[in-house]
Design a protein around this motif. Structure first.
Motif, mmCIF file in Angstrom:
data_model
loop_
_atom_site.group_PDB
_atom_site.id
_atom_site.type_symbol
_atom_site.label_atom_id
_atom_site.label_comp_id
_atom_site.label_asym_id
_atom_site.label_seq_id
_atom_site.Cartn_x
_atom_site.Cartn_y
_atom_site.Cartn_z
ATOM 1 N N LYS A 149 0.838 -1.193 0.000
ATOM 2 C CA LYS A 149 0.000 0.000 0.000
ATOM 3 C C LYS A 149 0.874 1.245 0.000
ATOM 4 N N PRO A 150 0.470 2.296 -0.718
ATOM 5 C CA PRO A 150 1.312 3.505 -0.758
ATOM 6 C C PRO A 150 1.348 4.262 0.554
ATOM 7 N N SER A 151 0.440 3.967 1.479
ATOM 8 C CA SER A 151 0.418 4.665 2.758
ATOM 9 C C SER A 151 -0.185 3.738 3.799
ATOM 10 N N VAL A 152 0.260 3.937 5.060
ATOM 11 C CA VAL A 152 -0.241 3.128 6.168
ATOM 12 C C VAL A 152 -1.486 3.737 6.790
ATOM 13 N N LEU A 153 -1.903 4.892 6.301
ATOM 14 C CA LEU A 153 -3.073 5.555 6.873
ATOM 15 C C LEU A 153 -4.342 4.809 6.476
ATOM 16 N N PRO A 154 -5.346 4.792 7.336
ATOM 17 C CA PRO A 154 -6.620 4.137 6.977
ATOM 18 C C PRO A 154 -7.390 4.974 5.972
ATOM 19 N N ALA A 155 -8.312 4.319 5.275
ATOM 20 C CA ALA A 155 -9.091 5.024 4.259
ATOM 21 C C ALA A 155 -10.004 6.070 4.887
ATOM 22 N N VAL A 156 -10.578 5.735 6.040
ATOM 23 C CA VAL A 156 -11.471 6.661 6.744
ATOM 24 C C VAL A 156 -10.895 6.881 8.135
ATOM 25 N N GLU A 157 -10.491 8.103 8.423
ATOM 26 C CA GLU A 157 -9.937 8.442 9.723
ATOM 27 C C GLU A 157 -11.069 8.903 10.643
ATOM 28 N N VAL A 158 -11.052 8.383 11.876
ATOM 29 C CA VAL A 158 -12.075 8.732 12.851
ATOM 30 C C VAL A 158 -11.698 10.070 13.481
ATOM 31 N N ILE A 159 -12.666 10.984 13.543
ATOM 32 C CA ILE A 159 -12.405 12.300 14.095
ATOM 33 C C ILE A 159 -12.209 12.201 15.605
ATOM 34 N N ALA A 160 -11.589 13.221 16.201
ATOM 35 C CA ALA A 160 -11.340 13.249 17.634
ATOM 36 C C ALA A 160 -12.659 13.265 18.407
ATOM 37 N N PRO A 161 -12.640 12.835 19.671
ATOM 38 C CA PRO A 161 -13.900 12.820 20.456
ATOM 39 C C PRO A 161 -14.539 14.193 20.585
ATOM 40 N N GLY A 162 -13.718 15.258 20.489
ATOM 41 C CA GLY A 162 -14.281 16.598 20.615
ATOM 42 C C GLY A 162 -15.100 17.030 19.428
ATOM 43 N N GLY A 163 -15.088 16.261 18.335
ATOM 44 C CA GLY A 163 -15.847 16.632 17.145
ATOM 45 C C GLY A 163 -17.251 16.076 17.136
ATOM 46 N N SER A 164 -17.688 15.444 18.221
ATOM 47 C CA SER A 164 -19.033 14.891 18.271
ATOM 48 C C SER A 164 -20.062 16.015 18.382
ATOM 49 N N TYR A 165 -21.339 15.666 18.146
ATOM 50 C CA TYR A 165 -22.384 16.687 18.230
ATOM 51 C C TYR A 165 -22.669 17.076 19.682
ATOM 52 N N ASN A 166 -22.366 16.198 20.621
ATOM 53 C CA ASN A 166 -22.533 16.495 22.047
ATOM 54 C C ASN A 166 -21.287 16.007 22.782
ATOM 55 N N PRO A 167 -20.146 16.702 22.617
ATOM 56 C CA PRO A 167 -18.876 16.176 23.134
ATOM 57 C C PRO A 167 -18.691 16.471 24.617
ATOM 58 N N ASP A 168 -17.682 15.807 25.168
ATOM 59 C CA ASP A 168 -17.260 16.100 26.530
ATOM 60 C C ASP A 168 -16.577 17.466 26.571
ATOM 61 N N PHE A 169 -16.615 18.123 27.708
ATOM 62 C CA PHE A 169 -16.075 19.488 27.802
ATOM 63 C C PHE A 169 -14.580 19.497 27.537
ATOM 64 N N PHE A 170 -13.832 18.619 28.196
ATOM 65 C CA PHE A 170 -12.373 18.620 28.049
ATOM 66 C C PHE A 170 -11.954 18.179 26.649
#
Length: 547
Positions: free
Chosen positions: A222-243
């Motif tokens: 594979k030309p890269s070890v990165l996954p096809a779909v990267e999961v966003i950080a927990p802070g990007g949720s619609y109702n995230p934790d404060f920290f």
């Protein structure tokens, strides 16, 4: 029209034709027709009546569809059957009872939909001529005839002779035992998991050019070890934790600060220095340059320009005396006293320069004048004798040239002995160094271990750097990869429900950036629209009439 009637009479007179219509009589004569000019082509289709010919041809086609050919050509057995009365019906019912005893009620008949879908035409399909054609058929027929001719003579053709003379390999491929398809305990067969194996002879495939190209092993990486779909950080949720949300905000803030610093750096580099800017004074000097002439004194000489030194004082300018001589320049020594520098005039002789020898005594160096000759320089040889140097003739241009004398046997022996002595000294020094290294084995081993540790650390660091670069996008084109902006919601934009959430970013852009980041496509930019011709504004006539 006469031609149509003639064609009809000819077809009807044929023995294989049997008309189905009673009104078709070849001798029937129609009513009188209107006369028209037959020598013009436009009147042929307009005034020609071919209905009788079309009816005749349609009758022929109908017979072919229903009976498979002309009725006149059919035999009596195909057209008629023998009706024997009630006995035939009773026999038919008895046979039905024997065949299907369980069938009750009326006999089964085909459905109406099946009858509609059946092919009711008995006309055989048209023979496809192209399906019988073969490329190079004539050439193949000639080749087959030539092989038969040679076989009759007992001669084996050359291609077959080469196959017979070729040595066959002893190893024969075992036939794969295939299990029955109705065996439920058989192994699962993955058609995509196994490679295709051709059971043909490798030499034959190579000679015929049908051997498959070996797939490069690099294509499996594979030309890269990165996954096809990267999961966003927990802070990007619609109702995230404060920290988690604050950490994502800090990451976005750092990205913006980095961009702002880069912009500020470019602005500082492009900024104009205040010292380099033109002032009113410099502008005025450039404007009046060459317009104001310098004033001359009474004698017609231009007074010298006084220049200030570092302390801001102007040094006095020395003036010439009446005789035109400049007084001697006074120079300060180390003690701060001023001693006049003597200046040599033309009639004065320079005293001889004194030079100290090794014993500290000063011996005057003789200086050659014009009428005096320089004595030849004498040089001692190895024996301590000074060989005489031949003097050049008075008319010669160059200086004295020393002629090398031939070395004596004693001198050669001495040079050879000194050379051998020097070689022995160097060999003894090398042996001494090797003996000294025996006592330095512990220090040498420690130095080697230290060097190996240093090399291993460098190798480990280089390997870690290479692993880190695998997750980074490579430079595939002239443009550099620009990461996508973080999709983040501010604190006042957060919603408590997913229904009220507003979409952020674009799925298409996210997939496009992912392909670039995984080195599948090169970074690109949107093509700029360039107009080929300039726009030309023209005022319409209707608008011009109003204005």
């Amino acid at each position: 029209m006469a031609a149509a009637r003639r064609l009809k009479r000819v077809l009807a007179s044929q023995p294989g034709f049997l008309s189905l219509k009673s009104s078709d009589h070849p001798g029937e004569v129609g009513s009188r027709r209107k006369r028209f000019n037959k020598n013009k082509k436009k009147n042929w289709n307009k005034h020609s009546d071919i209905n009788d010919v079309e009816d005749f041809l349609e009758d022929v086609r109908h017979q072919e569809r229903t009976t498979g050919g002309l009725l006149a050509e059919k035999s009596d057995d195909n057209l008629f059957f023998l009706d024997v009365g009630q006995q035939q019906k009773d026999d038919h019912k008895a046979s039905e009872q024997v065949v299907g005893k369980k069938r009750k009620g009326k006999s089964q008949r085909p459905l109406r939909i099946d009858l509609i879908l059946q092919h009711d035409s008995l006309v055989p399909p048209i023979k496809d001529v192209l399906s019988y054609q073969q490329p190079n058929a004539k050439k193949l027929r000639n080749s087959a005839k030539r092989v038969e001719h040679l076989a009759a003579k007992g001669i084996v053709p050359r291609p077959q002779r080469k196959l017979l003379n070729r040595q066959t390999s002893n190893t024969t491929a075992k036939k794969a035992v295939t299990e029955a398809n109705n065996n439920p305990k058989r192994d699962y067969y993955d058609i995509w998991g196994q490679e295709y194996r051709n059971s043909a002879d490798p030499w034959y495939l190579q000679q015929t050019g049908k051997k498959q190209v070996k797939r490069p092993g690099k294509l499996n990486d594979k030309p890269s070890v990165l996954p096809a779909v990267e999961v966003i950080a927990p802070g990007g949720s619609y109702n995230p934790d404060f920290f988690s949300h604050q950490a994502l905000l800090q990451e976005a803030h750092d990205v913006e600060v980095k961009k702002q610093k880069a912009e500020d750096k470019i602005e500082r580099q492009l900024a104009v220095n205040k010292e380099d800017r033109a002032t009113e004074e410099t502008i005025f000097q450039e404007q009046v340059e060459g317009l104001v002439e310098e004033e001359e004194d009474e004698g017609g000489k231009v007074p010298p320009i006084e220049k200030e030194d570092k302390d801001g004082k102007v040094p006095p300018v020395e003036k010439e005396d009446k005789d035109g001589k400049v007084p001697p320049i006074e120079k300060e020594d180390k003690d701060g006293k001023v001693s006049p520098i003597e200046k040599e005039d033309k009639d004065r002789k320079v005293p001889p320069i004194e030079k100290e020898d090794k014993d500290g005594k000063v011996s005057p160096i003789e200086k050659e004048d014009k009428d005096r000759k320089v004595p030849p320089i004498e040089k001692e040889d190895e024996d301590g004798k000074v060989p005489p140097i031949e003097k050049e003739e008075e008319g010669g241009v160059g200086g004295a040239i020393a002629l090398a004398e031939k070395k004596t046997e004693r001198q050669r022996k001495r040079e050879k002995a000194e050379k051998i002595k020097e070689q022995h000294r160097l060999a003894e020094k090398q042996q001494t160094n090797k003996r000294q290294q025996l006592f330095q084995l512990r220090a040498i081993k420690a130095a080697i271990k230290q060097q190996e540790k240093k090399t291993a650390a460098i190798h480990k660091q280089r390997k870690a750097k290479m692993e880190a670069q695998k997750a980074q996008p490579r430079r595939l084109g002239k443009l550099k990869f620009q990461p996508q902006d973080l999709e983040i919601k501010l604190s006042d934009e957060l919603t408590s429900s997913l229904r009220q959430l507003k979409p952020e970013g674009s799925v298409l852009k996210d997939r496009f950036k992912s392909l670039q980041k995984r080195n599948l496509i090169e970074p690109r930019e949107r093509a700029k629209f360039k107009r080929r011709y300039k726009l030309k504004y023209v005022e319409k006539r209707a608008f011009r009439a109003i204005t």
